[in-house]
Enzyme design. Structure first.
Site, PDB file in Angstrom:
ATOM      1  N   ARG A 126      -5.239  17.172 -11.714  1.00 22.82           N
ATOM      2  CA  ARG A 126      -6.499  17.137 -12.480  1.00 22.82           C
ATOM      3  C   ARG A 126      -6.523  15.916 -13.376  1.00 22.82           C
ATOM      4  O   ARG A 126      -5.479  15.329 -13.665  1.00 22.82           O
ATOM      5  CB  ARG A 126      -6.607  18.372 -13.363  1.00 22.82           C
ATOM      6  CG  ARG A 126      -6.721  19.643 -12.604  1.00 22.82           C
ATOM      7  CD  ARG A 126      -7.076  20.793 -13.528  1.00 22.82           C
ATOM      8  NE  ARG A 126      -5.929  21.257 -14.299  1.00 22.82           N
ATOM      9  CZ  ARG A 126      -5.933  22.379 -15.028  1.00 22.82           C
ATOM     10  NH1 ARG A 126      -7.024  23.107 -15.101  1.00 22.82           N
ATOM     11  NH2 ARG A 126      -4.860  22.761 -15.694  1.00 22.82           N
ATOM     12  N   ASN A 164     -13.144  19.295 -18.735  1.00 18.36           N
ATOM     13  CA  ASN A 164     -12.213  20.362 -19.098  1.00 18.36           C
ATOM     14  C   ASN A 164     -10.984  19.734 -19.730  1.00 18.36           C
ATOM     15  O   ASN A 164     -10.270  18.974 -19.082  1.00 18.36           O
ATOM     16  CB  ASN A 164     -11.806  21.147 -17.847  1.00 18.36           C
ATOM     17  CG  ASN A 164     -11.005  22.376 -18.187  1.00 18.36           C
ATOM     18  OD1 ASN A 164     -11.556  23.397 -18.616  1.00 18.36           O
ATOM     19  ND2 ASN A 164      -9.695  22.283 -18.037  1.00 18.36           N
ATOM     20  N   GLU A 165     -10.784  20.019 -21.004  1.00 17.81           N
ATOM     21  CA  GLU A 165      -9.597  19.521 -21.720  1.00 17.81           C
ATOM     22  C   GLU A 165      -9.372  18.031 -21.477  1.00 17.81           C
ATOM     23  O   GLU A 165      -8.328  17.616 -20.967  1.00 17.81           O
ATOM     24  CB  GLU A 165      -8.364  20.342 -21.336  1.00 17.81           C
ATOM     25  CG  GLU A 165      -8.475  21.793 -21.746  1.00 17.81           C
ATOM     26  CD  GLU A 165      -7.174  22.571 -21.580  1.00 17.81           C
ATOM     27  OE1 GLU A 165      -6.295  22.111 -20.833  1.00 17.81           O
ATOM     28  OE2 GLU A 165      -7.053  23.631 -22.213  1.00 17.81           O
ATOM     29  N   GLU A 314     -11.058  29.406 -23.852  1.00 19.47           N
ATOM     30  CA  GLU A 314     -10.053  30.014 -22.967  1.00 19.47           C
ATOM     31  C   GLU A 314      -8.987  30.662 -23.841  1.00 19.47           C
ATOM     32  O   GLU A 314      -8.657  30.141 -24.902  1.00 19.47           O
ATOM     33  CB  GLU A 314      -9.346  28.940 -22.112  1.00 19.47           C
ATOM     34  CG  GLU A 314     -10.248  28.214 -21.145  1.00 19.47           C
ATOM     35  CD  GLU A 314      -9.491  27.180 -20.316  1.00 19.47           C
ATOM     36  OE1 GLU A 314      -8.246  27.186 -20.335  1.00 19.47           O
ATOM     37  OE2 GLU A 314     -10.150  26.378 -19.654  1.00 19.47           O
ATOM     38  N   TRP A 322       2.831  28.017 -17.874  1.00 22.99           N
ATOM     39  CA  TRP A 322       3.302  26.642 -18.086  1.00 22.99           C
ATOM     40  C   TRP A 322       4.320  26.521 -19.212  1.00 22.99           C
ATOM     41  O   TRP A 322       4.705  25.426 -19.599  1.00 22.99           O
ATOM     42  CB  TRP A 322       2.101  25.727 -18.375  1.00 22.99           C
ATOM     43  CG  TRP A 322       1.096  26.321 -19.327  1.00 22.99           C
ATOM     44  CD1 TRP A 322      -0.113  26.859 -18.972  1.00 22.99           C
ATOM     45  CD2 TRP A 322       1.194  26.458 -20.759  1.00 22.99           C
ATOM     46  NE1 TRP A 322      -0.775  27.329 -20.092  1.00 22.99           N
ATOM     47  CE2 TRP A 322       0.008  27.097 -21.201  1.00 22.99           C
ATOM     48  CE3 TRP A 322       2.154  26.108 -21.707  1.00 22.99           C
ATOM     49  CZ2 TRP A 322      -0.242  27.392 -22.549  1.00 22.99           C
ATOM     50  CZ3 TRP A 322       1.915  26.405 -23.042  1.00 22.99           C
ATOM     51  CH2 TRP A 322       0.728  27.040 -23.450  1.00 22.99           C
ATOM     52  N   GLU A 362      -1.520  27.456 -10.028  1.00 24.22           N
ATOM     53  CA  GLU A 362      -1.339  28.370 -11.170  1.00 24.22           C
ATOM     54  C   GLU A 362      -1.228  29.837 -10.746  1.00 24.22           C
ATOM     55  O   GLU A 362      -1.779  30.723 -11.381  1.00 24.22           O
ATOM     56  CB  GLU A 362      -2.511  28.173 -12.149  1.00 24.22           C
ATOM     57  CG  GLU A 362      -2.548  26.765 -12.714  1.00 24.22           C
ATOM     58  CD  GLU A 362      -3.795  26.485 -13.541  1.00 24.22           C
ATOM     59  OE1 GLU A 362      -4.900  26.504 -12.965  1.00 24.22           O
ATOM     60  OE2 GLU A 362      -3.668  26.265 -14.755  1.00 24.22           O
ATOM     61  N   GLN A 363      -0.478  30.078  -9.684  1.00 22.62           N
ATOM     62  CA  GLN A 363      -0.431  31.425  -9.103  1.00 22.62           C
ATOM     63  C   GLN A 363       0.130  32.483 -10.046  1.00 22.62           C
ATOM     64  O   GLN A 363      -0.185  33.649  -9.922  1.00 22.62           O
ATOM     65  CB  GLN A 363       0.392  31.399  -7.808  1.00 22.62           C
ATOM     66  CG  GLN A 363      -0.309  30.649  -6.687  1.00 22.62           C
ATOM     67  CD  GLN A 363       0.617  30.383  -5.525  1.00 22.62           C
ATOM     68  OE1 GLN A 363       1.711  29.846  -5.706  1.00 22.62           O
ATOM     69  NE2 GLN A 363       0.202  30.743  -4.321  1.00 22.62           N
TER      70      GLN A 363
HETATM   71  C1  GLA Z   1      -5.923  25.061 -19.476  1.00 21.67           C
HETATM   72  C2  GLA Z   1      -6.989  24.762 -18.456  1.00 21.67           C
HETATM   73  C3  GLA Z   1      -7.216  25.887 -17.492  1.00 21.67           C
HETATM   74  C4  GLA Z   1      -5.903  26.499 -17.083  1.00 21.67           C
HETATM   75  C5  GLA Z   1      -5.168  26.967 -18.302  1.00 21.67           C
HETATM   76  C6  GLA Z   1      -3.872  27.666 -17.997  1.00 21.67           C
HETATM   77  O1  GLA Z   1      -6.411  25.613 -20.605  1.00 21.67           O
HETATM   78  O2  GLA Z   1      -8.209  24.412 -19.053  1.00 21.67           O
HETATM   79  O3  GLA Z   1      -7.915  25.376 -16.381  1.00 21.67           O
HETATM   80  O4  GLA Z   1      -5.157  25.542 -16.402  1.00 21.67           O
HETATM   81  O5  GLA Z   1      -4.863  25.845 -19.078  1.00 21.67           O
HETATM   82  O6  GLA Z   1      -3.233  28.114 -19.168  1.00 21.67           O
END
Ligand code: GLA
Ligand code: GLA
Length: 673
Positions: A126, A164-165, A314, A322, A362-363
């Site tokens: 990403r 996203n982030e 989130e 992670w 991210e399974q």
């Molecule tokens: C981040 C991302 C999500 C996901 C989460 C997992 O916040 O924005 O897409 O990957 O981490 O904790």
């Protein structure tokens, strides 16, 4: 049209002319593109049963939206929005810049970012794009426009998340040219830049803008700061061009944000947030359990970006994938964490994610339904949150956190210290949290804002390690004290100017005269130094500043004991009354013994009474007020049941009972009006 669940807070009232966003929202990140449409109905039914009122959709689905260049497919997204609507579930759409399709970076490899070591990033993860690439913005702008056209007037779409982030920088040739142009626009002449960066040092002097490199962790302090400012401006413009497209094509009621990351400091969040409609962040614990101070302060930080309520875009359904040990939060802790967020001014809490893709990176991440598509044990707890949000929404409508105490933080100061910590354990965020915790325990509501924010509403302003001061900040702080406020500066404050240059005075630089005292010398410590005085006796461990008093009106509050000779018997904290205001400087690091007393002293000097002082320390107290209401939110973190006596009889919104005390089990919650 939004369904009944979403409007439950105003059940008796006639429907407003346009769907509105309720005061409390519960959400899930949903990826319909990962599943066949036949599955959606089952998912949405389960979401509705859990009281989920919105889903976020689309932020990683560019390849599905635009399978080949210029061929757009939003039919699936349209179906997803309509299917959600049937269940009273609103939609926040994500613009898809975080994950460009493979065809795009294959055809336009120049849109891939260049890593710090010069290699190109690649497809398959990403944020692999170059944040300065004009071509990337052109391609992304087209898909954003298609989305906005299609969904900008959709009654079931309540908002947008940009990307996203964000945060991955690029260091390629084109980025460097843009940085050099940015510098030229800022300084006008190389003479100005050379002077302000003191490039006589190490023969750094530049005679051509094109000679200037990118430096990002070790380098000229002026250059390092300007690079970060350029990065922040670039992220702002990356968001801004998308905001403009969305705003041009979408109803105003669709509010726009980008999801930030708490204490993350890769860009100046005040710079980036200023164009958004509301701020939001992704709130993850990782290993371990909820840290009330660190997490609560991150909520306050996010609320401070635009100085209003925010969303938790989130959060973890139990565990992440992670961290060092991806333990689950305890039973009940997820619910307590959700209410803790609401107490700090969150309007929404969204779980990432609804269900794990069967394949993909991210399974193992926490979810609300399992690989089999049925609820996991946590689902019931989320369902409880959903029911409670529906109950409490109308009470919390129009309320926010109202603080009389502010903590100042800015990215420039954090970067400046982190680039030259001098004692590697000196962490600016840790320093801030050391003050935050005892302040919040007494004041209950704390704002965290930047040093140029309006301050006159606060009785007490604490600036932990506010290392770098712009002229605007200096003027703001001086006006605050002259206006009757109490400003407390702590160690390493007011050392540097807007160029990350040392002030040509001792600390606190332009505030020395007002303080009537200054820092004679600072010391990184290799062993504890005793301190004693008005706040009792304790030890300073990391950093010590030897102060000297230069005015008879300046009072010494604390002194160092015997240590390295230089500090022995010297002032460690001083204060001076300035008209109706007060300026205090704390040169020592305080500890568990002295800090609570220092904080109690600050509040007393500022005319502030502790709020609900009898509540046990393991119970978090948050207060939201507004619209003639005052809501007290309690969450208990003690492993045994804990009783809290209330100042007067209140209605427990979750049980409907009138109570004068409440007893909370571990992770128990009370919402009281
Ligand atoms: C981040 C991302 C999500 C996901 C989460 C997992 O916040 O924005 O897409 O990957 O981490 O904790
Ligand atoms: C070396 C260098 C000096 C200076 C000092 C700092 O000795 O020659 O220029 O950097 O280190 O300790």
């Amino acid at each position: 049209m939004l369904g009944a669940a979403l409007l439950s807070s105003g059940a008796q009232a006639p429907l407003p002319p346009e769907p509105r966003t309720p005061a409390l929202l519960l959400g899930a990140a949903w990826y319909p593109e990962q599943w066949s449409e036949a599955r959606w109905e089952a998912d949405l039914q389960l979401m509705q049963k859990a009281g989920i009122t919105f889903v976020r959709v689309g932020e990683f689905a560019w390849a599905r939206m635009e399978p080949t260049e210029g061929q757009y497919d939003f039919t699936w997204m349209d179906h997803a929005v309509r299917a959600a609507e049937k269940h009273g579930i609103a939609v926040v759409l994500g613009t898809p810049g975080a994950t460009p399709p493979a065809w795009l970076t294959q055809r336009y490899p120049e849109t891939l970012r260049t890593l710090a070591d010069g290699r190109k990033d690649h497809h398959g993860d990403r944020e692999q794009f170059d944040f300065t690439s004009a071509k990337y913005r052109e391609l992304l702008g087209r898909v954003d426009e298609q989305m906005a056209n299609r969904f900008g007037h959709d009654a079931n779409v309540i908002g947008w998340q940009i990307d996203n982030e964000i945060g991955n920088e690029s260091y390629g040739e084109d980025t460097r040219l843009q940085f050099q142009d940015w510098l030229q626009a800022k300084y006008g002449t190389l003479d100005a830049l050379n002077t302000r960066w003191t490039t006589e040092y190490w023969s750094e002097r530049y005679t051509d803008w094109r000679q200037i490199p990118i430096q990002e962790s070790y380098g000229n302090p002026g250059l390092l700061l300007n690079w970060k400012e350029f990065v922040s401006d670039t992220w702002r413009s990356y968001d801004r061009f998308q905001l403009d497209i969305l705003r041009k094509n979408a109803d105003k009621r669709q509010k726009i944000t980008t999801n930030m990351m708490g204490w993350f400091d890769a860009y100046d969040h005040y710079t980036v947030a200023q164009d958004l409609d509301f701020a939001s962040w992704d709130d993850y614990v990782g290993t371990g359990h909820l840290n009330l101070a660190r997490n609560g302060a991150a909520h306050d930080l996010t609320r401070g970006f635009l100085r209003k309520n925010f969303w938790v875009m989130e959060t973890q359904p139990g565990s992440v994938n992670w961290s060092a040990a991806n333990n689950a939060l305890d039973k009940g802790e997820v619910r307590a964490m959700a209410w803790h967020a609401i107490g700090h001014g969150a309007q929404a809490v969204e779980f990432w994610q609804w269900r794990s893709a069967l394949n993909g990176q991210e399974q193992y991440h926490g979810t609300l339904v399992g690989a089999d598509g049925t609820p996991v044990p946590l689902y019931g707890e989320v369902q409880q949150i959903g029911a409670e949000f529906a109950k409490a929404a109308s009470a919390l409508e129009g309320t926010s956190v109202d603080s009389q105490v502010a903590i100042l933080q800015d990215y420039e100061s954090r970067w400046a210290i982190n680039w030259q910590r001098h004692n590697r354990v000196f962490d600016p965020v840790t320093t801030l949290l050391e003050y935050y915790e005892p302040l919040r325990a007494r004041a209950r509501s704390i704002d965290i804002v930047q040093d140029t924010a309006p301050l006159s509403r606060y009785k007490l302003v604490v600036a932990p390690a506010l290392n770098l001061l712009t002229p605007a900040a200096v003027a703001n702080l001086q006006a605050y004290v002259r206006g009757g406020g109490h400003l407390v500066l702590t160690q390493r404050s007011a050392m540097k100017d807007e160029d990350n240059s040392l002030f040509p005075e001792r600390q606190p630089g332009p505030l020395v005269e007002m303080l009537g005292a200054r820092v004679e010398q600072w010391y990184a410590l290799d062993k504890a130094v005793p301190i004693s005085g008005s706040w009792g006796s304790g030890e300073d461990h990391v950093w010590a500043e030897q102060l000297s008093v230069r005015s008879p009106e300046t009072e010494v509050l604390m002194r160092y004991g015997k240590s390295n000779g230089w500090l022995d018997g010297q002032p460690a904290a001083v204060t001076r009354k300035v008209g109706k205001g007060r300026l205090t400087y704390i040169g020592a690091g305080l500890d568990g013994a002295t800090l609570p007393r220092a904080v109690a002293w600050m509040l007393e000097q500022s005319g502030l009474q502790p709020v609900m002082p009898g509540v046990p320390a393991t119970v978090d107290v948050s207060i939201r007020s507004g619209a003639g209401k005052r809501i007290v939110l309690l969450t208990n973190y003690d492993s045994t049941p804990t009783s809290v006596a209330l100042p007067h009889a209140m209605t427990d919104i979750l049980t409907g009972k009138t109570v004068s005390s409440v007893t909370l089990n571990q992770y128990g919650v009370a919402v009281l009006q």
